[in-house]
Design an enzyme around this catalytic site. Structure first.
Site, PDB file in Angstrom:
ATOM      1  N   VAL A  77       0.837  -1.204   0.000  1.00  0.00           N
ATOM      2  CA  VAL A  77       0.000   0.000   0.000  1.00  0.00           C
ATOM      3  C   VAL A  77       0.874   1.257   0.000  1.00  0.00           C
ATOM      4  O   VAL A  77       0.764   2.118  -0.872  1.00  0.00           O
ATOM      5  CB  VAL A  77      -0.937   0.003   1.231  1.00  0.00           C
ATOM      6  CG1 VAL A  77      -1.675   1.326   1.336  1.00  0.00           C
ATOM      7  CG2 VAL A  77      -1.924  -1.155   1.155  1.00  0.00           C
TER       8      VAL A  77
ATOM      9  N   LYS B 211      15.264  -2.527   3.820  1.00  0.00           N
ATOM     10  CA  LYS B 211      14.262  -2.289   2.765  1.00  0.00           C
ATOM     11  C   LYS B 211      14.469  -0.883   2.178  1.00  0.00           C
ATOM     12  O   LYS B 211      14.434  -0.674   0.969  1.00  0.00           O
ATOM     13  CB  LYS B 211      12.859  -2.420   3.354  1.00  0.00           C
ATOM     14  CG  LYS B 211      11.758  -2.621   2.332  1.00  0.00           C
ATOM     15  CD  LYS B 211      10.400  -2.504   2.981  1.00  0.00           C
ATOM     16  CE  LYS B 211       9.705  -3.812   3.157  1.00  0.00           C
ATOM     17  NZ  LYS B 211       8.275  -3.644   3.552  1.00  0.00           N
TER      18      LYS B 211
ATOM     19  N   ARG C 134      -5.866  -3.335  -6.169  1.00  0.00           N
ATOM     20  CA  ARG C 134      -5.744  -4.783  -6.361  1.00  0.00           C
ATOM     21  C   ARG C 134      -4.283  -5.097  -6.669  1.00  0.00           C
ATOM     22  O   ARG C 134      -3.675  -4.405  -7.510  1.00  0.00           O
ATOM     23  CB  ARG C 134      -6.603  -5.233  -7.554  1.00  0.00           C
ATOM     24  CG  ARG C 134      -8.104  -5.095  -7.368  1.00  0.00           C
ATOM     25  CD  ARG C 134      -8.808  -5.202  -8.705  1.00  0.00           C
ATOM     26  NE  ARG C 134      -8.408  -4.089  -9.590  1.00  0.00           N
ATOM     27  CZ  ARG C 134      -8.682  -4.034 -10.882  1.00  0.00           C
ATOM     28  NH1 ARG C 134      -9.337  -5.037 -11.464  1.00  0.00           N
ATOM     29  NH2 ARG C 134      -8.334  -2.988 -11.615  1.00  0.00           N
TER      30      ARG C 134
ATOM     31  N   CYS D 130      -5.673  -9.672   1.619  1.00  0.00           N
ATOM     32  CA  CYS D 130      -6.829  -8.831   1.973  1.00  0.00           C
ATOM     33  C   CYS D 130      -8.117  -9.606   2.242  1.00  0.00           C
ATOM     34  O   CYS D 130      -8.646  -9.536   3.346  1.00  0.00           O
ATOM     35  CB  CYS D 130      -7.047  -7.800   0.880  1.00  0.00           C
ATOM     36  SG  CYS D 130      -5.673  -6.657   0.768  1.00  0.00           S
TER      37      CYS D 130
ATOM     38  N   LYS E 288      -2.913 -15.190  -7.240  1.00  0.00           N
ATOM     39  CA  LYS E 288      -3.551 -14.810  -8.503  1.00  0.00           C
ATOM     40  C   LYS E 288      -2.445 -14.406  -9.451  1.00  0.00           C
ATOM     41  O   LYS E 288      -1.273 -14.287  -9.054  1.00  0.00           O
ATOM     42  CB  LYS E 288      -4.560 -13.684  -8.298  1.00  0.00           C
ATOM     43  CG  LYS E 288      -3.930 -12.359  -7.917  1.00  0.00           C
ATOM     44  CD  LYS E 288      -4.983 -11.246  -7.921  1.00  0.00           C
ATOM     45  CE  LYS E 288      -4.337  -9.902  -7.744  1.00  0.00           C
ATOM     46  NZ  LYS E 288      -5.279  -8.797  -7.872  1.00  0.00           N
TER      47      LYS E 288
HETATM   48  C1  UDX Z   1      -8.615  -7.190  -3.201  1.00  0.00           C
HETATM   49  C2  UDX Z   1      -9.641  -6.142  -3.634  1.00  0.00           C
HETATM   50  O1  UDX Z   1     -10.044  -6.402  -4.973  1.00  0.00           O
HETATM   51  C3  UDX Z   1      -9.007  -4.756  -3.559  1.00  0.00           C
HETATM   52  O2  UDX Z   1      -9.981  -3.780  -3.885  1.00  0.00           O
HETATM   53  C4  UDX Z   1      -8.512  -4.526  -2.120  1.00  0.00           C
HETATM   54  O3  UDX Z   1      -7.880  -3.274  -2.006  1.00  0.00           O
HETATM   55  C5  UDX Z   1      -7.524  -5.615  -1.732  1.00  0.00           C
HETATM   56  O4  UDX Z   1      -8.126  -6.901  -1.874  1.00  0.00           O
HETATM   57  P1  UDX Z   1      -6.535  -8.430  -4.199  1.00  0.00           P
HETATM   58  O5  UDX Z   1      -6.495  -9.113  -2.879  1.00  0.00           O
HETATM   59  O6  UDX Z   1      -5.275  -7.890  -4.773  1.00  0.00           O
HETATM   60  O7  UDX Z   1      -7.572  -7.162  -4.111  1.00  0.00           O
HETATM   61  O8  UDX Z   1      -7.095  -9.477  -5.240  1.00  0.00           O
HETATM   62  P2  UDX Z   1      -8.407  -9.610  -6.122  1.00  0.00           P
HETATM   63  O9  UDX Z   1      -8.068  -9.307  -7.498  1.00  0.00           O
HETATM   64  O10 UDX Z   1      -9.538  -8.888  -5.495  1.00  0.00           O
HETATM   65  O11 UDX Z   1      -8.699 -11.207  -5.977  1.00  0.00           O
HETATM   66  C6  UDX Z   1      -8.873 -11.719  -4.667  1.00  0.00           C
HETATM   67  C7  UDX Z   1      -8.935 -13.241  -4.765  1.00  0.00           C
HETATM   68  O12 UDX Z   1     -10.167 -13.636  -5.378  1.00  0.00           O
HETATM   69  C8  UDX Z   1      -7.800 -13.843  -5.604  1.00  0.00           C
HETATM   70  O13 UDX Z   1      -7.344 -15.029  -4.977  1.00  0.00           O
HETATM   71  C9  UDX Z   1      -8.495 -14.168  -6.920  1.00  0.00           C
HETATM   72  O14 UDX Z   1      -7.877 -15.259  -7.596  1.00  0.00           O
HETATM   73  C10 UDX Z   1      -9.893 -14.547  -6.429  1.00  0.00           C
HETATM   74  N1  UDX Z   1     -10.924 -14.376  -7.459  1.00  0.00           N
HETATM   75  C11 UDX Z   1     -11.190 -13.128  -7.920  1.00  0.00           C
HETATM   76  C12 UDX Z   1     -11.638 -15.486  -7.889  1.00  0.00           C
HETATM   77  O15 UDX Z   1     -11.366 -16.605  -7.461  1.00  0.00           O
HETATM   78  N2  UDX Z   1     -12.621 -15.322  -8.792  1.00  0.00           N
HETATM   79  C13 UDX Z   1     -12.929 -14.089  -9.311  1.00  0.00           C
HETATM   80  O16 UDX Z   1     -13.818 -14.000 -10.158  1.00  0.00           O
HETATM   81  C14 UDX Z   1     -12.185 -12.960  -8.869  1.00  0.00           C
END
Ligand code: UDX
Length: 467
Positions: free
Chosen positions: A37, A61, A180, A289, A350
């Protein structure tokens, strides 16, 4: 004598006059915390022509950052960091105290990990608040950017009021981040909303001015109070996680009946009230998150005496999904998975990140190991991070190496290079032609054409129909 005094008074007033007319020098911004962040916010604000100081207690760091080395992979961040350093619009320091004294706006962007009982740990936030109190030399706006439990703004205010060594005033702003991983820079520059929780419109306007060059509709810069701003983050993430768990539960149902879940969710998502995103079934959600925020919201609801039925089930469905993946793989291999070679493609939670926090791969690999499988893992970015958690499996430096003599290929992360798997080439290097695609990214028709037994979360109908 009298004339001199009058001249002095005149120029003093003139000076004050010009000072009040001169535009306020842009507020110096200090960001405390150089993680996902803080570092992204610092580099993006620098890109948006703000003068930024990024401070962290981790000297190593900070030294790496000064040498343009990012502590994690985020597409485009290393370049942004390098440019900001070259343009001298960012500086890094481990001297938090000076960074605080010289700032007029301070962002607290330190990590708030999950405690055993599900609470978010705000120890680091409270420590920063104490340091700010000791170095509150001028009026400052303190922005809570870390994801913090609802009501933390009050705790921070109390700490600073209790510990401050002068009667200097300050304001606390709650400004949750919605970045994200993997698209954090895009999300910062093009947010679909900016939420600013503040006590007054004046404070709101000052913080809002930091985002003048950000691409966001003005009606999407939301002025609210601290409590609402703190709540929005948890509710938004929990709702997105709910959509994912809903998609996974529906896919398990559809797979039992041989129904194409992807086709179902495609049409369901066409309803604008539902929206097409976060309806892709998969191995379960991970990351730093969703799991953390849903657990924290569950705990806050319990503490408030509200039974978190739905919120609890988001988590239980998610955990179950990882074990369903293992079960499906064992079924494909014929249940005797001991000593079988499993090529695990994808370790990050992801695509486009090297982050393995709460990644489904952690649970799935451990369970496959416990069943005696030989794991050959490959991820374009996350190998070294996973090796620190699970050292005793084989890590391959390429996709082709991982699938050599594989009895099954298990796709866990939707990396672009896995989407273009050369099935005609790999079919001669595997032991058995079996693919379990938990992300629905392999061309299923071609996989079947090349003689693979192809199964996918949400597309089991293909396997059923190909028998
Ligand atoms: C998330 C929120 O999207 C973001 O707004 C917040 O600030 C932080 O948390 P992030 O954790 O980076 O972001 O990942 P995101 O892209 O939201 O995916 C979260 C998880 O859901 C991943 O493991 C992804 O693979 C999974 N996912 C997402 C699914 O399994 N299916 C989907 O359709 C979408």
């Amino acid at each position: 004598m009298k004339t001199n005094l009058l001249i002095f008074i005149f120029f003093s007033i003139m000076n004050l006059q010009t000072m009040s007319n001169t535009p306020k020098p842009f507020p110096n911004v200090t960001i405390i915390g150089s993680g996902y962040v803080g570092l992204v916010a610092a580099c993006c604000l620098a890109k948006l022509k703000k003068q930024v100081c990024c401070a962290d207690i981790d000297k190593d760091k900070i030294d790496k950052l000064k040498n343009k080395i990012c502590p994690f992979y985020e597409p485009g961040l290393e370049e942004l960091l390098g440019n900001a350093i070259d343009e001298k619009s960012i500086e890094f320091t481990s001297n938090i105290e000076i960074a605080i004294e010289e700032a007029s706006i301070i962002f607290i962007a330190v990590n708030t990990p999950t405690l055993e009982n599900g609470d978010a740990d705000i120890t680091a936030v409270k420590a920063v608040a104490k340091t700010i109190a000791k170095h509150l030399n001028t009026y400052k706006i303190i922005c809570l950017k870390s994801t913090v439990p609802i009501g933390t703004h009050k705790i921070v205010e109390e700490i600073i009021n209790k510990e401050k060594i002068s009667d200097v005033t300050f304001d606390i702003v709650s400004i949750p981040e919605f970045l994200r991983e993997g698209s954090a820079i895009y999300d910062f520059i093009n947010p679909n909303r900016i939420v600013i929780g503040a006590k007054s419109k004046e404070v709101f306007d000052t913080v809002k001015s930091l985002f003048d060059n950000v691409n966001v509709k003005s009606e999407n810069i939301i002025f609210t109070n601290n409590l609402v701003a703190e709540t929005i983050k948890y509710v938004a993430n929990s709702f997105l996680a709910l959509k994912v768990s809903f998609a996974n539960e529906i896919s398990n149902f559809c797979d039992e009946l041989g129904i194409d879940t992807i086709a179902v969710m495609y049409a369901v998502g066409k309803d604008e009230r539902i929206g097409s995103q976060f309806l892709n079934p998969g191995p379960g959600f991970g990351g730093s998150c969703f799991p953390k925020d849903v657990k924290a919201l569950k705990k806050m609801m319990e503490d408030a005496g509200v039974d978190p039925k739905l919120i609890s089930n988001i988590l239980s469905v998610n955990e179950a999904q990882k074990h369903i993946v293992v079960k499906r793989l064992c079924t494909l291999i014929g249940n005797d998975i001991k000593n079988k070679n499993i090529a695990v493609l994808g370790l990050a939670f992801k695509a486009n990140t090297d982050d393995i926090r709460e990644a489904p791969a952690l649970t799935i690999i451990k369970e496959l190991k416990s069943l005696g499988a030989n794991i050959r893992a490959y991820d374009p970015k996350a190998n070294s991070n996973m090796k620190r958690e699970i050292p005793d499996i084989t890590y391959c430096d390429s996709l082709n190496t991982a699938i050599e003599k594989a009895d099954a290929i298990l796709v866990l992360t939707e990396w672009q290079e896995f989407k273009n798997l050369d099935l005609s080439a790999i079919k001669n290097s595997v032991n058995q032609k079996i693919i379990l695609d938990t992300r629905n990214i392999i061309n299923s028709v071609r996989a079947i054409e090349h003689g693979f037994i192809y199964d996918a979360i949400g597309k089991n109908f293909l396997l059923r129909n190909s028998k």
